[in-house]
Structure formats: C-alpha cells, structure tokens
Design an enzyme around this catalytic site. Structure first.
Site, PDB file in Angstrom:
ATOM      1  N   LYS A 262       0.834  -1.197   0.000  1.00 51.85           N
ATOM      2  CA  LYS A 262       0.000   0.000   0.000  1.00 51.85           C
ATOM      3  C   LYS A 262       0.875   1.256   0.000  1.00 51.85           C
ATOM      4  O   LYS A 262       2.026   1.222   0.443  1.00 51.85           O
ATOM      5  CB  LYS A 262      -0.881   0.037   1.252  1.00 51.85           C
ATOM      6  CG  LYS A 262      -1.960  -1.018   1.332  1.00 51.85           C
ATOM      7  CD  LYS A 262      -2.729  -0.866   2.637  1.00 51.85           C
ATOM      8  CE  LYS A 262      -3.818  -1.922   2.773  1.00 51.85           C
ATOM      9  NZ  LYS A 262      -4.928  -1.688   1.832  1.00 51.85           N
ATOM     10  N   ARG A 336     -10.351 -11.229   1.720  1.00 52.64           N
ATOM     11  CA  ARG A 336     -11.332 -12.192   1.209  1.00 52.64           C
ATOM     12  C   ARG A 336     -10.776 -13.613   1.217  1.00 52.64           C
ATOM     13  O   ARG A 336     -11.544 -14.571   1.217  1.00 52.64           O
ATOM     14  CB  ARG A 336     -11.791 -11.775  -0.181  1.00 52.64           C
ATOM     15  CG  ARG A 336     -10.747 -11.849  -1.266  1.00 52.64           C
ATOM     16  CD  ARG A 336     -11.078 -10.955  -2.444  1.00 52.64           C
ATOM     17  NE  ARG A 336     -10.991  -9.560  -2.081  1.00 52.64           N
ATOM     18  CZ  ARG A 336     -11.218  -8.548  -2.928  1.00 52.64           C
ATOM     19  NH1 ARG A 336     -11.568  -8.815  -4.179  1.00 52.64           N
ATOM     20  NH2 ARG A 336     -11.116  -7.298  -2.535  1.00 52.64           N
TER      21      ARG A 336
END
Length: 482
Positions: A262, A336
């Site tokens: 990130k 996920r």
C-alpha cells in the site's frame, strides 16, 4: 459547587419536569433566543440549579413530538451526546444523572420494548457512553487505554438514569460493547497482534455464562507474528443443540498490502483492518451479557499481512478449503482469502441457520457509500429486511448492494477457478461475489428453502468517523455492533 450534574433533553413543546425544582422550559426561556428554533444538541448549562448542582438542558430540536419514531430516537441520541461532550470538557464534574424518560413510542408509536414496563429509554445510555469515549495513549492525563495499566482508571463521568430501569442497563451494554470494539480497532498493531487480540477478548468474556472460547494456532508466511483462529461459542437457547446463528469477522490486525504494498500515506489506518473481527466480538459480548436466548458461533481469522521473505506473491495459486483454486492477483486483497475459508468452515462445521460476515473489505465500498452506510450483500431478502430494520432503529444504517453473477467474468477469467481481484470497476461487488461460493447452504436444493441465510457486510467506509457526530468522536466507530 457540587460535582453532580443533570442532563435533561428538552422537548420545547413539553412541560415535563424530571427534576424537582427545575423547570426546563422556564430555564431555557431565560437564555438568549434566536430568530430560528434551536437545533438539536444546542446545550445550555446552568450552575447552582438546583441548589449546589448543575443542570444541562439539551434541545431535541423543533417540533420533536411530530417526528417519526426512528427520527426521534436519533434526535434523542444527538441531544444527550451533545450534552455529554460539553460536560466532559468541564473539570470537577463527576456524577451525571440523565433524564431517560423521553419516549419515542408516545401516542402509540412503535418502539422496541423489553420485558420491563418502564418508559425509560435505552437510547440515552447508548448516547451518553458513546459520547464519553475518546481514545488516546497520551500520558497526561493518564490514559485508560494504556495496556500496561495494572488497575483500570475511573471514568471521567459516572452516568446514572434519573429513572432506573432494565432498559437503561441494556443501553449501557450496547454502548460498552461498541466501545470495546472501538478500542480493539484503535490500538496500534504492535499492541493488538493476533495473540493479544485473543487474550483481550478472553479477559473481557471471563465469567460470562454459557460461553466457551477456543483459540487455534495457525502458520503464517509473510509475518513473524503467529496467526490465530478464535471461536466464541455462546449457548443461550433453551436447547443447547438448537441450530446457531453465526458471525464471521475479518481479523487482519495490520494490513501493509503484502508484496502489493500500500502507499505509505495513511497506512496507519490499517491497524483497524480487523474491524470485522472486533465488531462481531463486540456484538457477541453484548449478546452474552444480555443472556439472549440464542445459540451463537463467532469465528475470527486473525493475522497480519506483511511483505516478508516468504510472503505470498502475485500470481500464486492456492487451493481454498472448499477445494476451489484461487489465483492471487493482488496480495492487498488478502481479506477475502482468510474470510472465505472462515465462512466455509463455519457454515459446514456448525451448520448455522444464518451467517453474517463483517469485514473492512474494499476501498470500493468507501467510494460507493462513504462513512454513512455500511454495504450489505445478501442471498436472503428476509435477512436483508431484518438488517435494514435493525440499522434504521439504531441509526447505524445499511444499504443493499447487488450480488449478481453478471459480475462473475471479472473474477473468473484467470488460470484458476477464482481470482482474488476483479479490477477497479464494481470492486465491492466482485469481492462479495468471490465470497459467495464459500457460504455453504445458500443454494436451494430439491425445491426446498436454502439451508442458510447469508449476508456479507462491508464496513470499509463506516469503520472510521473522520467527522465527529454529536455522540461519536473522530476515530474508529465500532459499527455495526448495536
């Protein structure tokens, strides 16, 4: 002057007097009046009223009596929260008695009641305790959140209702459970590792009836911090074998993005990427403390996502617990991956009638709904309607998002059964669709109703308040615990 205070929400169209010797309408009339009616949360503080005490009047706004029930509830929260925020800035105040009698079901209007016949409202307790909360690890004054404390510090303000009731006590549990989730989310990642998370939760649940907590050790690749899977089992139903309700919460205690790193700006917010785990734990805490007559299973997969030398790489293909192959297109879509196996494990091992997973899953949800709504994807219209009504009641609102197979080509076009990203377009929708095959039992068989009702709640936007509200400071929100 005494350290005792009264908080009186003021309906300008009512003449009710909750405190002897205090006429709220007359007191308010003594203050400067504008051309327009006061807005909700306008506070006027009176000293030595009554004798040796302080009274804070907080407006419920114009024409309160004519508002819809859920609107009244939120106005009441805002009124009490605004008063608490003003009072907590005044040194020397300690004991706060709150008028909790303002009742949105006046004139026969709908309002959730408990078994008590008291008219006292739990919303005031919720607002008071949420508004008091302010996270900080500064040492002056000493912080109640310092993990090195040997004994807990007293609250700055002690709240009691003017009219004691079970509803007030219930509201306190609601708020403190949400505040517990806020603390888990706020603490920095070095103070809230997967191991520490499980230890804090076990300490919080200690002594509660019908609760069993199981912690399983798991192996990690990208980080030296051990992973954990924590299960909370609460058996409050008359039959301990009754089919349970299940919560699953994403628990990434720090998300750097892994190899797909990130940007550095704002990365510290990713200490809260375990917000799904924190909120389902907070909800379970309230359910256990209230001794609700349900069986509940909570599963939280807990780990860090770091770019270590053995970390998962873009393009790697792994096999999920349900046997499907998954290509990892982007390691920053790790939530996920852990969530999908946890959903499959919970739905097949414990066979719940309803499974709700909560996750800070996608930046796309922040773009879609901002901080106002949490996004819900559900296989069940019935479950969606229950969530919608609950959200409106607590003014912690949900918005239904499309769970459509037409988004499928975005995550099916790879060298595996599934791909963990589907591009920028409809990112929250493709993430939910990725999870769907792991919710075992949501498909109808042989003309029967599906065995499982499933909802996925994406709280990536609602996890943080960047703008303060009358009863929430800026920071992690703990939504949607209540």
């Amino acid at each position: 002057m005494s350290s005792s205070v009264f908080i009186l929400p003021l309906d300008h169209g009512s003449t009710t007097k909750a405190v002897s010797g205090v006429n709220p309408t007359e007191l308010w009339a003594q203050t400067p009046q504008g051309e327009k009616p006061p807005s909700v949360g306008t506070v006027r503080t009176f000293y030595n009223t009554p004798a040796n005490k302080v009274t804070a009047l907080s407006s419920l706004g114009d024409k309160f009596a004519g508002k819809a029930p859920n609107v009244k509830k939120e106005l009441l929260r805002k009124s009490v929260g605004s008063a608490v925020k003003q009072l907590k800035a005044i040194d020397g105040l300690k004991d706060v008695a709150v008028d909790a009698s303002a009742d949105p079901q006046a004139a026969g209007e709908y309002f959730i009641k408990t078994t008590s016949n008291s008219s006292t409202n739990p919303l005031t307790a919720v607002a008071a305790h949420l508004a008091l909360y302010k996270f900080s690890l500064k040492t002056k004054p000493p912080s109640a959140f310092n993990p090195n404390l040997k004994e807990p510090l007293p609250e700055k303000l002690n709240f009691t209702p003017i009219q004691a009731s079970k509803e007030w006590d219930r509201g306190v549990i609601y708020a403190k459970s949400q505040n517990f989730a806020r603390t888990l989310m706020e603490l920095p990642a070095n103070m809230m590792t997967p191991t520490i998370f499980t230890e804090r939760v076990q300490a919080e649940f200690a002594g509660l009836k019908n609760v069993e907590i199981i912690v399983r050790d798991e192996v990690t690749k990208g980080t030296s911090e051990p992973a954990r899977i924590m299960e909370i089992h609460y058996k409050g139903a008359p039959s301990k074998d009754a089919q349970p309700l299940a919560f699953v919460g994403k628990g990434i205690t720090f998300d750097s993005g892994g190899i797909s790193l990130k940007p550095g700006a704002g990365m510290k917010l990713m200490r809260g990427d375990m917000g799904g785990a924190a909120t389902v734990v907070g909800a379970a805490l309230a359910i256990a403390q209230l001794e609700l007559p349900v069986n509940l299973v909570v599963v939280t997969p807990l780990t860090e996502n770091m770019p270590g030398p053995s970390a998962t790489k873009p393009g790697d293909i792994v096999y999920a617990m349900n046997g499907k192959s998954v290509e990892i297109d982007n390691t920053d879509a790790e939530g996920r991956l852990v969530l999908s196996d946890a959903i499959y494990y919970t739905s097949t091992e414990y066979k719940p009638h309803t499974l709700i997973d909560v996750a800070t899953l996608t930046g796309a949800m922040c773009v879609a709904l901002g901080e106002v709504f949490s996004g819900v994807f559900s296989s069940s219209d019935t479950l969606w309607e229950q969530l919608r009504v609950a959200g409106e009641t607590e003014y912690d609102r949900f918005w239904r998002m499309p769970l459509e197979e037409d988004f499928g080509p975005q995550i099916h076009s790879s060298n595996a059964d599934l791909q963990n990203t589907g591009g920028r377009d409809a990112g929250a929708c493709t993430a939910a669709l990725f999870l769907k095959p792991f919710a075992h039992g949501i498909e109808a068989e042989d003309g029967q109703e599906p065995a499982l009702k499933w909802a996925h709640i994406d709280i990536a936007g609602s996890m943080e308040a960047t703008r303060a509200t009358p009863y929430l400071e800026t920071g992690m929100t703990g939504r949607p615990v209540r």
